[in-house]
Design an enzyme around this catalytic site. Structure first.
Site, PDB file in Angstrom:
ATOM      1  N   SER A   7      -2.486 -39.189  13.120  1.00  0.00           N
ATOM      2  CA  SER A   7      -1.161 -39.413  12.524  1.00  0.00           C
ATOM      3  C   SER A   7      -0.332 -40.271  13.472  1.00  0.00           C
ATOM      4  O   SER A   7      -0.655 -40.382  14.666  1.00  0.00           O
ATOM      5  CB  SER A   7      -0.479 -38.051  12.334  1.00  0.00           C
ATOM      6  OG  SER A   7       0.897 -38.207  12.075  1.00  0.00           O
ATOM      7  N   TYR A  52       2.571 -29.539  13.428  1.00  0.00           N
ATOM      8  CA  TYR A  52       1.866 -30.744  12.980  1.00  0.00           C
ATOM      9  C   TYR A  52       1.770 -31.751  14.132  1.00  0.00           C
ATOM     10  O   TYR A  52       0.696 -32.305  14.404  1.00  0.00           O
ATOM     11  CB  TYR A  52       2.604 -31.354  11.783  1.00  0.00           C
ATOM     12  CG  TYR A  52       1.861 -32.494  11.111  1.00  0.00           C
ATOM     13  CD1 TYR A  52       0.831 -32.238  10.213  1.00  0.00           C
ATOM     14  CD2 TYR A  52       2.197 -33.821  11.367  1.00  0.00           C
ATOM     15  CE1 TYR A  52       0.156 -33.276   9.588  1.00  0.00           C
ATOM     16  CE2 TYR A  52       1.536 -34.864  10.746  1.00  0.00           C
ATOM     17  CZ  TYR A  52       0.505 -34.595   9.858  1.00  0.00           C
ATOM     18  OH  TYR A  52      -0.158 -35.627   9.249  1.00  0.00           O
TER      19      TYR A  52
HETATM   20  N1  NAP Z   1       0.133 -39.012   3.862  1.00  0.00           N
HETATM   21  C1  NAP Z   1       0.440 -39.452   5.059  1.00  0.00           C
HETATM   22  O1  NAP Z   1       1.404 -40.225   5.210  1.00  0.00           O
HETATM   23  C2  NAP Z   1      -0.346 -39.051   6.261  1.00  0.00           C
HETATM   24  C3  NAP Z   1      -0.010 -39.639   7.464  1.00  0.00           C
HETATM   25  C4  NAP Z   1      -0.740 -39.310   8.607  1.00  0.00           C
HETATM   26  C5  NAP Z   1      -1.784 -38.418   8.516  1.00  0.00           C
HETATM   27  N2  NAP Z   1      -2.090 -37.844   7.310  1.00  0.00           N
HETATM   28  C6  NAP Z   1      -3.223 -36.927   7.305  1.00  0.00           C
HETATM   29  O2  NAP Z   1      -4.144 -37.323   6.320  1.00  0.00           O
HETATM   30  C7  NAP Z   1      -4.922 -36.197   5.929  1.00  0.00           C
HETATM   31  C8  NAP Z   1      -4.964 -36.127   4.423  1.00  0.00           C
HETATM   32  O3  NAP Z   1      -3.664 -35.859   3.932  1.00  0.00           O
HETATM   33  P1  NAP Z   1      -3.045 -36.526   2.627  1.00  0.00           P
HETATM   34  O4  NAP Z   1      -1.869 -37.291   3.032  1.00  0.00           O
HETATM   35  O5  NAP Z   1      -4.114 -37.182   1.822  1.00  0.00           O
HETATM   36  O6  NAP Z   1      -2.458 -35.232   1.914  1.00  0.00           O
HETATM   37  P2  NAP Z   1      -2.978 -34.332   0.723  1.00  0.00           P
HETATM   38  O7  NAP Z   1      -2.997 -35.147  -0.521  1.00  0.00           O
HETATM   39  O8  NAP Z   1      -2.134 -33.115   0.799  1.00  0.00           O
HETATM   40  O9  NAP Z   1      -4.487 -33.992   1.115  1.00  0.00           O
HETATM   41  C9  NAP Z   1      -4.809 -33.002   2.041  1.00  0.00           C
HETATM   42  C10 NAP Z   1      -6.240 -32.592   1.805  1.00  0.00           C
HETATM   43  O10 NAP Z   1      -6.599 -31.551   2.731  1.00  0.00           O
HETATM   44  C11 NAP Z   1      -7.102 -30.463   1.979  1.00  0.00           C
HETATM   45  N3  NAP Z   1      -6.889 -29.187   2.630  1.00  0.00           N
HETATM   46  C12 NAP Z   1      -5.745 -28.705   3.157  1.00  0.00           C
HETATM   47  N4  NAP Z   1      -5.941 -27.451   3.617  1.00  0.00           N
HETATM   48  C13 NAP Z   1      -7.232 -27.146   3.359  1.00  0.00           C
HETATM   49  C14 NAP Z   1      -8.030 -25.996   3.584  1.00  0.00           C
HETATM   50  N5  NAP Z   1      -7.547 -24.879   4.157  1.00  0.00           N
HETATM   51  N6  NAP Z   1      -9.324 -26.033   3.184  1.00  0.00           N
HETATM   52  C15 NAP Z   1      -9.836 -27.119   2.586  1.00  0.00           C
HETATM   53  N7  NAP Z   1      -9.128 -28.234   2.335  1.00  0.00           N
HETATM   54  C16 NAP Z   1      -7.838 -28.244   2.728  1.00  0.00           C
HETATM   55  C17 NAP Z   1      -6.345 -30.533   0.669  1.00  0.00           C
HETATM   56  O11 NAP Z   1      -6.958 -29.745  -0.306  1.00  0.00           O
HETATM   57  P3  NAP Z   1      -6.080 -29.142  -1.537  1.00  0.00           P
HETATM   58  O12 NAP Z   1      -5.873 -30.280  -2.477  1.00  0.00           O
HETATM   59  O13 NAP Z   1      -6.944 -28.056  -2.054  1.00  0.00           O
HETATM   60  O14 NAP Z   1      -4.784 -28.651  -0.940  1.00  0.00           O
HETATM   61  C18 NAP Z   1      -6.431 -32.007   0.402  1.00  0.00           C
HETATM   62  O15 NAP Z   1      -7.702 -32.359  -0.054  1.00  0.00           O
HETATM   63  C19 NAP Z   1      -4.274 -34.983   6.593  1.00  0.00           C
HETATM   64  O16 NAP Z   1      -5.000 -34.638   7.759  1.00  0.00           O
HETATM   65  C20 NAP Z   1      -2.899 -35.491   6.942  1.00  0.00           C
HETATM   66  O17 NAP Z   1      -2.340 -34.806   8.031  1.00  0.00           O
HETATM   67  C21 NAP Z   1      -1.394 -38.128   6.188  1.00  0.00           C
END
Ligand code: NAP
Length: 256
Positions: A148, A161
């Site tokens: 991140s 986080y």
């Molecule tokens: N969006 C951003 O701007 C951003 C920026 C920097 C880093 N990130 C990182 O990118 C990664 C993906 O996030 P995203 O933005 O795509 O958000 P998201 O749409 O909320 O996706 C998160 C994913 O992680 C899964 N997950 C969470 N807890 C879990 C658990 N206990 N067991 C299994 N699966 C789990 C979720 O499953 P469910 O659908 O079942 O909840 C979903 O598939 C994360 O590590 C996040 O920190 C995101």
């Protein structure tokens, strides 16, 4: 000369691939030639259709990464289905928002467990399997951690986080130090502000949304597909000599 970005014949395990960034990366790896195992707690119906449309195989593995319980099973099920595993993308992650003065132990533990502890032990299980398989052309496996901007910066109202993602950048380096000579590349991608469930609260807050957009030189939120190229690069032979980095894909945010 062979295409250095081809993932033809490779098997990739992507956690949390049912939505958002994980889905974007799974589809990009499949487009580059990899079969995909998707491990998570929600059924990845849409991702399955998108991956199979590329002609690659797709496996869904039920797993809740809130604890280390599914870690070995996820690796074993991938190998049972595809015969091996070459690439691990540690994408599943959560965020909890509250002022640090009132942040709860439950919100600390949940985020640290999913974003850091489980990532370490899943990566350890992957590395044991990759070393058992042995290197091909000097490479036994590729790990891509989804870090991140808060691997570099402090942020606000997200103490667990920031701790987890800063820790993940450190973990990426120590594992690269230990495993580079064994043929396992460990690197990370730091997405900027991406349009996913994770950032919905920010986009719904008009002031935060405007201040975030004002700082992004590219002038827009990232879309999950914007990360595909970086993921394919780090998973591919083109990055065989790239070790321990956290690569920002942020529309220029950190350059500001
Ligand atoms: N969006 C951003 O701007 C951003 C920026 C920097 C880093 N990130 C990182 O990118 C990664 C993906 O996030 P995203 O933005 O795509 O958000 P998201 O749409 O909320 O996706 C998160 C994913 O992680 C899964 N997950 C969470 N807890 C879990 C658990 N206990 N067991 C299994 N699966 C789990 C979720 O499953 P469910 O659908 O079942 O909840 C979903 O598939 C994360 O590590 C996040 O920190 C995101």
């Amino acid at each position: 000369m062979a295409n250095p970005f081809s993932l033809e014949g490779k098997v990739a395990l992507v956690t949390g691939a049912n939505t958002g960034i994980g889905q974007g990366i799974a589809v990009a790896l499949a487009n580059a030639g990899a079969d995909i195992a998707a491990a998570g707690r929600s059924e990845p119906t849409e991702t399955k259709a998108l991956v199979e449309a590329t002609g690659r195989r797709f496996l869904s593995i039920k797993a809740d990464f809130g604890s280390t319980e599914p870690v070995q099973r996820v690796i074993d099920e991938t190998v049972a289905a595809f015969g091996k595993i070459d690439i691990l993308v540690n994408n599943a992650g959560i965020i909890r928002r509250a002022d640090s003065i009132e942040f709860t132990e439950a919100d600390w533990d949940a985020v640290m467990d999913t974003n850091l502890k489980v990532v370490f032990f899943l990566t350890q299980a992957f590395a044991r399997q990759a070393l058992k398989q042995g290197p091909v052309n000097g490479v036994a496996g590729k790990v891509i951690n989804i870090a991140s901007l808060l691997s570099f910066q402090g942020g606000i109202r997200v103490p667990s986080y920031t701790a987890s993602k800063s820790g993940l950048a450190g973990l990426t380096k120590i594992l690269a130090n230990e495993w580079a000579a064994k043929g396992i590349n460990v690197n990370a991608i730091a997405p900027g502000y991406f349009d996913t469930n994770n950032t919905e609260a920010l986009r719904n807050d008009a002031d935060r949304n405007a201040s975030i957009l004002a700082r992004i030189p590219a002038g827009r939120w990232g879309q999950p597909g914007d990360l595909g190229g970086a993921a394919v690069f780090l998973a591919s032979p083109a990055a065989d000599y790239v070790q321990g980095i956290t690569l920002p894909v942020d529309g220029g945010w950190l350059a500001r």
